[in-house]
Structures are given as C-alpha cells and as structure tokens.
Design a protein around this motif. Structure first.
Motif, PDB file in Angstrom:
ATOM      1  N   PRO A  86      22.941 -21.006 -28.339  1.00  0.00           N
ATOM      2  CA  PRO A  86      22.649 -19.871 -29.236  1.00  0.00           C
ATOM      3  C   PRO A  86      21.180 -19.480 -29.311  1.00  0.00           C
ATOM      4  O   PRO A  86      20.848 -18.487 -29.954  1.00  0.00           O
ATOM      5  N   ARG A  87      20.324 -20.215 -28.659  1.00  0.00           N
ATOM      6  CA  ARG A  87      18.898 -19.923 -28.830  1.00  0.00           C
ATOM      7  C   ARG A  87      18.500 -18.496 -28.461  1.00  0.00           C
ATOM      8  O   ARG A  87      17.774 -17.848 -29.232  1.00  0.00           O
ATOM      9  N   PRO A  88      18.963 -17.968 -27.315  1.00  0.00           N
ATOM     10  CA  PRO A  88      18.600 -16.562 -27.037  1.00  0.00           C
ATOM     11  C   PRO A  88      19.137 -15.604 -28.092  1.00  0.00           C
ATOM     12  O   PRO A  88      18.510 -14.574 -28.363  1.00  0.00           O
ATOM     13  N   LEU A  89      20.259 -15.953 -28.677  1.00  0.00           N
ATOM     14  CA  LEU A  89      20.788 -15.111 -29.749  1.00  0.00           C
ATOM     15  C   LEU A  89      19.852 -15.142 -30.944  1.00  0.00           C
ATOM     16  O   LEU A  89      19.657 -14.125 -31.622  1.00  0.00           O
ATOM     17  N   SER A  90      19.299 -16.283 -31.184  1.00  0.00           N
ATOM     18  CA  SER A  90      18.361 -16.382 -32.300  1.00  0.00           C
ATOM     19  C   SER A  90      17.084 -15.591 -32.001  1.00  0.00           C
ATOM     20  O   SER A  90      16.479 -14.978 -32.892  1.00  0.00           O
ATOM     21  N   GLU A  91      16.693 -15.574 -30.724  1.00  0.00           N
ATOM     22  CA  GLU A  91      15.560 -14.736 -30.323  1.00  0.00           C
ATOM     23  C   GLU A  91      15.859 -13.269 -30.600  1.00  0.00           C
ATOM     24  O   GLU A  91      15.034 -12.521 -31.117  1.00  0.00           O
ATOM     25  N   LEU A  92      17.061 -12.882 -30.217  1.00  0.00           N
ATOM     26  CA  LEU A  92      17.490 -11.503 -30.444  1.00  0.00           C
ATOM     27  C   LEU A  92      17.444 -11.178 -31.932  1.00  0.00           C
ATOM     28  O   LEU A  92      16.989 -10.104 -32.345  1.00  0.00           O
ATOM     29  N   TRP A 123      13.958 -10.591 -32.880  1.00  0.00           N
ATOM     30  CA  TRP A 123      13.491  -9.286 -32.424  1.00  0.00           C
ATOM     31  C   TRP A 123      13.968  -8.193 -33.381  1.00  0.00           C
ATOM     32  O   TRP A 123      13.256  -7.236 -33.694  1.00  0.00           O
ATOM     33  N   LEU A 124      15.181  -8.382 -33.845  1.00  0.00           N
ATOM     34  CA  LEU A 124      15.808  -7.382 -34.702  1.00  0.00           C
ATOM     35  C   LEU A 124      15.217  -7.395 -36.107  1.00  0.00           C
ATOM     36  O   LEU A 124      15.204  -6.364 -36.801  1.00  0.00           O
ATOM     37  N   ALA A 125      14.709  -8.526 -36.500  1.00  0.00           N
ATOM     38  CA  ALA A 125      14.280  -8.738 -37.880  1.00  0.00           C
ATOM     39  C   ALA A 125      13.366  -7.642 -38.436  1.00  0.00           C
ATOM     40  O   ALA A 125      13.632  -7.112 -39.513  1.00  0.00           O
ATOM     41  N   PRO A 126      12.296  -7.280 -37.715  1.00  0.00           N
ATOM     42  CA  PRO A 126      11.375  -6.291 -38.288  1.00  0.00           C
ATOM     43  C   PRO A 126      12.013  -4.934 -38.558  1.00  0.00           C
ATOM     44  O   PRO A 126      11.507  -4.173 -39.371  1.00  0.00           O
ATOM     45  N   TYR A 127      13.097  -4.648 -37.840  1.00  0.00           N
ATOM     46  CA  TYR A 127      13.748  -3.358 -38.043  1.00  0.00           C
ATOM     47  C   TYR A 127      14.681  -3.383 -39.248  1.00  0.00           C
ATOM     48  O   TYR A 127      15.133  -2.340 -39.690  1.00  0.00           O
ATOM     49  N   ARG A 128      14.956  -4.587 -39.694  1.00  0.00           N
ATOM     50  CA  ARG A 128      16.010  -4.747 -40.692  1.00  0.00           C
ATOM     51  C   ARG A 128      15.754  -3.956 -41.958  1.00  0.00           C
ATOM     52  O   ARG A 128      16.677  -3.432 -42.575  1.00  0.00           O
ATOM     53  N   GLN A 145       5.736  -1.214 -38.668  1.00  0.00           N
ATOM     54  CA  GLN A 145       6.337  -1.715 -37.454  1.00  0.00           C
ATOM     55  C   GLN A 145       5.523  -1.623 -36.173  1.00  0.00           C
ATOM     56  O   GLN A 145       4.943  -0.612 -35.874  1.00  0.00           O
ATOM     57  N   GLU A 146       5.506  -2.681 -35.420  1.00  0.00           N
ATOM     58  CA  GLU A 146       4.917  -2.590 -34.077  1.00  0.00           C
ATOM     59  C   GLU A 146       5.955  -2.973 -33.033  1.00  0.00           C
ATOM     60  O   GLU A 146       7.132  -3.044 -33.316  1.00  0.00           O
ATOM     61  N   ASP A 147       5.506  -3.249 -31.857  1.00  0.00           N
ATOM     62  CA  ASP A 147       6.367  -3.413 -30.696  1.00  0.00           C
ATOM     63  C   ASP A 147       7.354  -4.586 -30.784  1.00  0.00           C
ATOM     64  O   ASP A 147       8.382  -4.494 -31.413  1.00  0.00           O
ATOM     65  N   GLY A 148       7.030  -5.669 -30.099  1.00  0.00           N
ATOM     66  CA  GLY A 148       7.982  -6.775 -30.048  1.00  0.00           C
ATOM     67  C   GLY A 148       8.724  -6.727 -28.730  1.00  0.00           C
ATOM     68  O   GLY A 148       9.594  -7.535 -28.444  1.00  0.00           O
ATOM     69  N   ARG A 149       8.327  -5.793 -27.885  1.00  0.00           N
ATOM     70  CA  ARG A 149       8.917  -5.526 -26.583  1.00  0.00           C
ATOM     71  C   ARG A 149       9.383  -6.760 -25.854  1.00  0.00           C
ATOM     72  O   ARG A 149      10.036  -6.661 -24.875  1.00  0.00           O
ATOM     73  N   PRO A 160      22.636   2.081 -35.312  1.00  0.00           N
ATOM     74  CA  PRO A 160      23.130   1.189 -34.250  1.00  0.00           C
ATOM     75  C   PRO A 160      22.476  -0.183 -34.296  1.00  0.00           C
ATOM     76  O   PRO A 160      23.105  -1.171 -33.921  1.00  0.00           O
ATOM     77  N   LEU A 161      21.247  -0.237 -34.751  1.00  0.00           N
ATOM     78  CA  LEU A 161      20.586  -1.536 -34.895  1.00  0.00           C
ATOM     79  C   LEU A 161      21.283  -2.374 -35.947  1.00  0.00           C
ATOM     80  O   LEU A 161      21.429  -3.587 -35.799  1.00  0.00           O
ATOM     81  N   SER A 162      21.725  -1.697 -36.978  1.00  0.00           N
ATOM     82  CA  SER A 162      22.446  -2.424 -38.024  1.00  0.00           C
ATOM     83  C   SER A 162      23.803  -2.905 -37.504  1.00  0.00           C
ATOM     84  O   SER A 162      24.277  -3.981 -37.849  1.00  0.00           O
ATOM     85  N   GLU A 163      24.406  -2.103 -36.619  1.00  0.00           N
ATOM     86  CA  GLU A 163      25.652  -2.551 -35.967  1.00  0.00           C
ATOM     87  C   GLU A 163      25.404  -3.806 -35.149  1.00  0.00           C
ATOM     88  O   GLU A 163      26.183  -4.760 -35.173  1.00  0.00           O
ATOM     89  N   LEU A 164      24.312  -3.754 -34.404  1.00  0.00           N
ATOM     90  CA  LEU A 164      23.941  -4.903 -33.589  1.00  0.00           C
ATOM     91  C   LEU A 164      23.744  -6.122 -34.474  1.00  0.00           C
ATOM     92  O   LEU A 164      24.191  -7.231 -34.156  1.00  0.00           O
ATOM     93  N   ASP A 165      23.104  -5.905 -35.595  1.00  0.00           N
ATOM     94  CA  ASP A 165      22.894  -6.980 -36.549  1.00  0.00           C
ATOM     95  C   ASP A 165      24.226  -7.544 -37.018  1.00  0.00           C
ATOM     96  O   ASP A 165      24.407  -8.757 -37.115  1.00  0.00           O
ATOM     97  N   ALA A 166      25.166  -6.646 -37.260  1.00  0.00           N
ATOM     98  CA  ALA A 166      26.485  -7.076 -37.724  1.00  0.00           C
ATOM     99  C   ALA A 166      27.206  -7.868 -36.635  1.00  0.00           C
ATOM    100  O   ALA A 166      27.901  -8.848 -36.910  1.00  0.00           O
ATOM    101  N   TRP A 167      27.024  -7.428 -35.395  1.00  0.00           N
ATOM    102  CA  TRP A 167      27.657  -8.140 -34.284  1.00  0.00           C
ATOM    103  C   TRP A 167      27.094  -9.543 -34.174  1.00  0.00           C
ATOM    104  O   TRP A 167      27.797 -10.506 -33.885  1.00  0.00           O
TER     105      TRP A 167
END
Lengths: 109, 109
Positions: free
Chosen positions: A68-74, A77-82, A105-109, B70-77
């Motif tokens: 699950p580690r890459p999922l946790s990375e994802l 990445w998603l966190a700042p947009y939350r 918000q900044e990148d995180g690319r 869609p980001l929130s959808e991704l979060d839900a997934w």
DNA sequence: GGCTTACTTAACTGTCCAGTTACGCACGTT
DNA sequence: AACGTGCGTAACTGGACAGTTAAGTAAGCC
C-alpha cells in the motif's frame, strides 16, 4: 507518482482491489479476467515496477500481495487539494462560475 | 475514475497544481511549459473531459479554473485502502513477507 | 530423464497519445 | 473593413502500451 500511471488502467485497478482482500497466485488472478494469462502477467509487472505489488515464490506458484505504500504516496499528493472540496461542496459551481480566486497551493508534481 | 488517466501525465498534474493556486488563461499557462501552445491546449481538453477543469470565455481569453470534484472522487476511491497503511507502516514489510491475509475490500473499479 | 504445471518473456500487431507545424475562427482595435 | 491577438482544431509523426500466440524457464511428479 508513478503509481498514477499504473492505476490508470481499469484492469490493474481491479487487480489491486482483489489483492486488497488478500494475496493470490498469478493464475488465480488471471482466471478472474477475460484476458489471457500473459496479459495479466504484464499488468502485474507494471504494478510491481510501480511498487504497488510484491511477489513471493511459493513452490512454482507466484504469490502476489498488495503493497500500500504507493497508495499512501498518492494520498499524500492528494492531501493539499483536499481543502478545495472539504467545505462548501455545493457552493463550488457558483464559486467557479463567479471565478473567484483561491490563492493557495503549490506543485507536488 | 477517468481522472486517474488524466492525472497520469506529469504536465497535466502540473497544470492542476498551477490552477489550484488560481485560475489562468490558456496562453498564460502554456507560457510556463517547455511545450507548444497546441500541446497545452490538448492537455486542457483532456482535463476538461475528465471534469478536472472548467473553461470560461472572457473576451477572447479562455480562463481555466480547477474543478476539484474528480479529485474528491479519487479521494473516495482511495479511502477504503487507507486502513492498509494507516497503522503499522513499518510493520508492513514483515507482514507482506509473512503473507498474512487482510480480508477486506471490494472493487471500486 | 521425461512429462506436466505454473508463470514469465519474446515477438508481433493495432491502437492510443503527446508532440509538432499549419490553418481556422472569434474578438478587439484602428 | 482590415489587421493583430488569443486560442482551438486538423493533419501528421514517433513512441508507448495492451492484447494476442508461441517459446522459454523452473518446480513437482512419475
């Protein structure tokens, strides 16, 4: 974020979902898909290279387990947009329509 | 989950990151990338079709704004997988090595 | 050793996708 | 009306990728 490319494929997402319920052998997995076994083998390779999956040889079986580690990375990445959808989900359309600035918000690319 | 395919591209992720800081015109965006303007235009189209971005005509400018849904959808997934790394992150390797079963989770494909 | 079983790898094919240049269209200015 | 500006779309090219069948490798069984 290589995981994103790996997860862009529906078959691979399904494999991930299956493995979340417990590890499985390669053939076992392949049996649940309408495609050939080599195709699944390649999908598993992509997942492996993305770090999403780990293999373990058990006799002649290859047992795959989710990592699950890459999922946790994802998730990270998603966190700042939350915060963008956390509050006022229904007010979003109007906010976007009005064109208000967010200024964060900044990148995180 | 069409958003995953859209976000698989680094350029598009960067566009999303830029727009999170505030809306921008198409040319304005294109100026910040080493690729041609038509290329960015196509990226914006993909993002638009994935619902990640909204356009608004302002005179002859096309102003793009991020749509976080869609980001929130991704979060839900991602949510159901979260418990996999939430606790015992450092114990993961051994757990995977030992091959313990998890017994949870369904698709979400 | 020889055969089956379980998978992976190789070689090939078709499709999709990102990038380019060239062109088209709408708005704004004079 | 004529022209410049800001974008999008069209047409083309090269590379990546998912799928197939066929061949290769390794473990287990006789």
């Amino acid at each position: 974020m290589e995981a994103l490319a790996a997860l862009a494929d529906p078959t691979r997402r399904q494999i991930v979902a299956l493995l979340a319920a417990g590890e499985q052998g390669a053939g076992e997995l392949a049996g649940q898909f309408p495609v050939s076994r080599p195709a699944i083998s390649r999908h598993l390779r992509v997942l492996r290279e993305a770090g999403l999956v780990q293999v373990r040889a058990e006799g002649q079986r290859r047992v795959y387990a989710l990592d699950p580690r890459p999922l946790s990375e994802l998730d990270a990445w998603l966190a700042p947009y939350r915060r963008l959808w956390a509050q006022r989900l229904d007010a979003l359309d109007t906010e976007i329509a009005r064109g208000r600035r967010a200024r964060t918000q900044e990148d995180g690319r």
